[in-house]
Enzyme design. Structure first.
Site, mmCIF file in Angstrom:
data_model
loop_
_atom_site.group_PDB
_atom_site.id
_atom_site.type_symbol
_atom_site.label_atom_id
_atom_site.label_comp_id
_atom_site.label_asym_id
_atom_site.label_seq_id
_atom_site.Cartn_x
_atom_site.Cartn_y
_atom_site.Cartn_z
ATOM 1 N N GLU A 28 -48.066 70.015 13.651
ATOM 2 C CA GLU A 28 -46.599 71.458 13.374
ATOM 3 C C GLU A 28 -46.460 71.618 14.796
ATOM 4 O O GLU A 28 -46.590 72.680 15.116
ATOM 5 C CB GLU A 28 -47.136 72.299 12.404
ATOM 6 N N GLN A 46 -30.701 76.341 19.138
ATOM 7 C CA GLN A 46 -30.754 74.940 19.856
ATOM 8 C C GLN A 46 -32.065 74.434 20.599
ATOM 9 O O GLN A 46 -33.049 74.676 21.058
ATOM 10 C CB GLN A 46 -29.316 75.483 21.033
ATOM 11 N N ASN A 48 -33.287 71.069 23.665
ATOM 12 C CA ASN A 48 -32.904 70.628 24.284
ATOM 13 C C ASN A 48 -33.571 69.737 24.522
ATOM 14 O O ASN A 48 -35.195 70.139 24.412
ATOM 15 C CB ASN A 48 -32.499 71.454 25.851
ATOM 16 N N ARG A 58 -36.823 70.255 37.907
ATOM 17 C CA ARG A 58 -35.491 70.572 37.100
ATOM 18 C C ARG A 58 -36.326 72.716 37.186
ATOM 19 O O ARG A 58 -36.412 72.429 36.936
ATOM 20 C CB ARG A 58 -35.382 70.714 35.841
ATOM 21 N N HIS A 61 -33.976 77.760 36.896
ATOM 22 C CA HIS A 61 -33.304 78.168 35.384
ATOM 23 C C HIS A 61 -33.015 79.463 34.360
ATOM 24 O O HIS A 61 -33.842 80.178 34.378
ATOM 25 C CB HIS A 61 -32.643 77.326 34.720
ATOM 26 N N LYS A 71 -37.257 80.393 25.405
ATOM 27 C CA LYS A 71 -37.841 78.859 25.273
ATOM 28 C C LYS A 71 -38.844 77.910 24.806
ATOM 29 O O LYS A 71 -39.751 79.142 25.171
ATOM 30 C CB LYS A 71 -36.954 78.113 26.599
ATOM 31 N N HIS A 118 -37.410 79.131 34.638
ATOM 32 C CA HIS A 118 -37.845 78.592 34.136
ATOM 33 C C HIS A 118 -37.483 77.180 34.852
ATOM 34 O O HIS A 118 -36.072 76.810 35.088
ATOM 35 C CB HIS A 118 -37.563 78.493 32.936
ATOM 36 N N TYR A 131 -37.095 71.133 24.598
ATOM 37 C CA TYR A 131 -37.471 72.811 24.631
ATOM 38 C C TYR A 131 -35.842 73.651 23.260
ATOM 39 O O TYR A 131 -35.052 72.696 23.400
ATOM 40 C CB TYR A 131 -37.574 72.995 25.708
ATOM 41 N N GLU A 142 -25.271 81.241 33.469
ATOM 42 C CA GLU A 142 -25.992 80.911 34.069
ATOM 43 C C GLU A 142 -26.868 81.593 35.044
ATOM 44 O O GLU A 142 -25.998 81.830 36.169
ATOM 45 C CB GLU A 142 -25.744 79.754 34.819
ATOM 46 N N ASP A 169 -29.134 72.693 42.109
ATOM 47 C CA ASP A 169 -30.252 73.656 42.123
ATOM 48 C C ASP A 169 -30.830 73.832 43.099
ATOM 49 O O ASP A 169 -31.266 75.037 44.029
ATOM 50 C CB ASP A 169 -31.158 72.323 41.138
#
Length: 182
Positions: A28, A46, A48, A58, A61, A71, A118, A131, A142, A169
């Site tokens: 799980e 949500q 992603n 990446r 953020h 997250k 992150h 995530y 943002e 970035d």
């Protein structure tokens, strides 16, 4: 106990119980009641997912309040170095960095509460990262921190000069110059 604390308050490693046999495995990846039993009250709204090649970085953020996100991050395929930076101004660990290798094989996940920036780097040929978020994406809220902020000195575990970073970035501010309301 599937949760392990880290030196940064609220940042947790989640290791699900994995059932393996000759057919493969089952686990799980998320169970709301299991999280609630640990006092973790999140309503994930949500999911992603990203696909990236080796060397991609990446991040870092975050989203500002009132759209800040918690997250729950994991690697579905490949291997990443997942990084969280405490940006809560009144936190005793403000500006500290935590990193962990998340892989499809180790099935570990990192629970990153609001108040952290992150990001991740891809350490395998490719990686698929998924995530869950407890708040929807909101472009106006943002925020970000440049991945190579010298004061954070994050070791992305990539050879010098090989990081692949988006144009967006590359123009992010340092932690000291970033705008955040945590």
């Amino acid at each position: 106990m599937p949760f392990t604390t880290t030196p940064l308050e609220g940042l947790l490693i989640f290791e699900p119980r994995v059932f393996e046999d000759s057919r493969g495995y089952f686990f799980e990846a998320y169970n709301k009641s299991q999280f609630e039993a640990e006092g973790l009250q999140y309503n994930f709204v949500q999911d992603n997912q990203s696909f990236s090649g080796y060397g991609v970085v990446r991040g870092l953020h975050y989203q500002q309040n009132p759209h800040a996100q918690c997250k729950l991050v994991r690697a579905l395929a490949g291997r990443i170095l997942d990084v969280a930076v405490d940006i809560r101004k009144n936190s005793p660990t403000y500006g500290q960095v935590f990193s962990i290798e998340l892989t499809a094989g180790n099935k570990k996940q990192l629970l990153i509460p609001a108040g952290f920036a992150h990001g991740f780097s891809v350490l395998s040929e490719t990686a698929v990262v998924m995530y869950k978020c407890d708040a929807l994406y909101n472009k106006e809220s943002e925020g970000g921190i440049i991945y190579n902020d010298p004061e954070l000195a994050i070791d992305w575990q990539l050879p010098e000069g090989t990081a692949i970073v988006s144009d967006k970035d590359l123009v992010l501010p340092t932690l000291k110059a970033c705008n955040n309301n945590f």
